[in-house]
Design an enzyme around this catalytic site. Structure first.
Site, PDB file in Angstrom:
ATOM      1  N   GLU A 131     -11.000   8.456  -6.932  1.00  0.00           N
ATOM      2  CA  GLU A 131     -10.438   7.755  -5.776  1.00  0.00           C
ATOM      3  C   GLU A 131     -11.121   8.181  -4.485  1.00  0.00           C
ATOM      4  O   GLU A 131     -11.280   7.383  -3.563  1.00  0.00           O
ATOM      5  CB  GLU A 131      -8.926   7.984  -5.687  1.00  0.00           C
ATOM      6  CG  GLU A 131      -8.134   7.273  -6.769  1.00  0.00           C
ATOM      7  CD  GLU A 131      -8.273   5.753  -6.699  1.00  0.00           C
ATOM      8  OE1 GLU A 131      -8.583   5.216  -5.619  1.00  0.00           O
ATOM      9  OE2 GLU A 131      -8.079   5.100  -7.749  1.00  0.00           O
TER      10      GLU A 131
ATOM     11  N   TYR B 196      -3.191   5.537   1.062  1.00  0.00           N
ATOM     12  CA  TYR B 196      -3.701   4.847  -0.131  1.00  0.00           C
ATOM     13  C   TYR B 196      -3.967   5.843  -1.260  1.00  0.00           C
ATOM     14  O   TYR B 196      -3.493   5.671  -2.385  1.00  0.00           O
ATOM     15  CB  TYR B 196      -4.988   4.064   0.177  1.00  0.00           C
ATOM     16  CG  TYR B 196      -5.651   3.646  -1.104  1.00  0.00           C
ATOM     17  CD1 TYR B 196      -5.179   2.547  -1.816  1.00  0.00           C
ATOM     18  CD2 TYR B 196      -6.680   4.408  -1.672  1.00  0.00           C
ATOM     19  CE1 TYR B 196      -5.724   2.203  -3.039  1.00  0.00           C
ATOM     20  CE2 TYR B 196      -7.227   4.084  -2.889  1.00  0.00           C
ATOM     21  CZ  TYR B 196      -6.749   2.974  -3.567  1.00  0.00           C
ATOM     22  OH  TYR B 196      -7.274   2.648  -4.781  1.00  0.00           O
TER      23      TYR B 196
ATOM     24  N   ASP C 230      -5.191  -0.699  -0.063  1.00  0.00           N
ATOM     25  CA  ASP C 230      -6.563  -0.584   0.424  1.00  0.00           C
ATOM     26  C   ASP C 230      -6.994  -1.978   0.901  1.00  0.00           C
ATOM     27  O   ASP C 230      -6.169  -2.885   1.021  1.00  0.00           O
ATOM     28  CB  ASP C 230      -7.488  -0.029  -0.665  1.00  0.00           C
ATOM     29  CG  ASP C 230      -7.731  -1.029  -1.789  1.00  0.00           C
ATOM     30  OD1 ASP C 230      -6.993  -2.053  -1.855  1.00  0.00           O
ATOM     31  OD2 ASP C 230      -8.654  -0.812  -2.585  1.00  0.00           O
TER      32      ASP C 230
END
Ligand code: SF4
Length: 348
Positions: free
Chosen positions: A36, A119, A137
């Site tokens: 991520e 996020y 996002d």
């Protein structure tokens, strides 16, 4: 609607290596953190190519915390946005010191860690710990704006609307797929241009599709104009026992290349320097207008070390440095480049 999204995700999600089957059980938290973090501002193809090598070098949070920042920056070389690597390193040290080396599962606790925004916290909590939620996002922001037919909904508005539609107040871990499925939907179906509404599981609830012109949403964000930043790279070489050595310095701990190594960059040209060439390098908010010089000596204020090509390959360097170093070949700075006639680099 939730079941339609699940059916679509199971059938259509891209087979990324960290997905051991769409809608799968919670994943390794450390791997999820690395993926991520890399996926922010980096193409997914590049993340696929690089994340396993990064984890091979730093297999867990403990090894990342114990590493020198220089080694972490070197492992991040070429991915850009080096503040992500610095934040990962800082995060690992905080987690080892304060959380026993294990990432917390609570999104609020995750958000208090260095480099973790809303996020990333929601994405890690969902994928690694089975905490249902919506991670907003750019992809999910677009899906939400179209579902609502609103040009500029806030992230909180998007998250709330999608949670109402898909989670219905449930806390069942089976619903943890929703966060990832929405990102996937935005990346592959609800694309900025020509969204494939005909194959979208959320089509029955989508106001923009009902209006017939989903590309109207969201309104384009005004692009910030990149500020020009003229900089001069000072390339100074000398011959040492291990061949040609280049003067490099370690950057200060602030700025876009904090803590990285490279040739000295200054806002002025070196006295007696010979211009080798120029290039323009884009950062997120700045355009570096680079002039590369063969300098007779490093800047007086520089604390340089003399590094061979082999030593330089082990240092964390930014892309802008590597572009400047294209003018240095195995024999030092090309002596055939005449003064006043900048030439493009032969490689790089
Ligand atoms: S129906 Fe079309 S516009 Fe609406 S969310 Fe799906 S892909 Fe996007």
């Amino acid at each position: 609607m939730r079941d339609a999204l699940r059916t679509w995700f199971d059938a259509a999600a891209r087979p990324l290596p960290w997905r051991s089957g769409a809608g799968s059980a919670p994943r390794d938290p450390y791997r999820t953190l690395i993926v991520e973090t890399m996926a922010q501002q980096t193409r997914i193809e590049t993340v696929v190519a690089r994340e396993s090598a990064f984890r091979a070098r730093f297999p867990d949070l403990a090894s990342l915390a114990a590493a020198e920042l220089d080694d972490v920056l070197h492992a991040w070389s070429g991915l850009g946005y080096y503040r992500r690597a610095r934040a990962l390193h800082a995060l690992a040290r905080v987690v080892v010191a304060e959380h026993g080396g294990r990432l917390p599962s609570d999104p609020g606790a995750l958000r208090r860690l260095p480099g973790i925004g809303p996020y990333t916290a929601a994405a890690i909590a969902a994928q690694a710990f089975g905490v249902p939620g919506v991670a907003v996002d750019g992809n999910v922001r677009r899906v939400g704006a179209r579902l609502l037919a609103e040009p500029t909904p806030t992230d909180a508005r998007v998250a709330g609307a999608l949670e109402d539609l898909l989670l219905d107040g449930t806390t069942h871990p089976d619903d943890a797929f929703v966060a990832e499925a929405l990102v996937e939907l935005g990346a592959t179906v609800c694309t900025p241009r020509r969204p494939a509404c005909g194959s979208c599981p959320l089509r029955p609830a989508c106001r923009a599709a009902a209006e017939g012109d989903p590309e109207r949403y969201p309104s384009p964000r005004p692009r910030a104009t990149a500020r020009r930043w003229p900089l001069h790279a000072w390339l100074t070489t000398r011959t040492g026992p291990s061949g040609v050595l280049l003067a490099v310095e370690r950057r200060a701990d602030t700025g876009p290349w904090a803590g990285m190594h490279g040739p000295p960059w200054r806002d002025h040209a070196p006295d007696g320097g010979r211009e080798l060439g120029r290039f323009v390098h884009r950062l997120s908010h700045r355009l570096v207008e680079a002039t590369v010089w063969a300098a007779p000596a490093p800047p007086l204020d520089a604390d340089v070390r003399w590094a061979s090509a082999r030593e330089r390959s082990g240092l964390g360097m930014a892309e802008v440095d590597r572009r400047a170093l294209a003018w240095v070949d195995g024999d030092g700075i090309d002596a055939d480049v005449p003064a006043g006639e900048p030439q493009p680099p032969s490689r790089g």
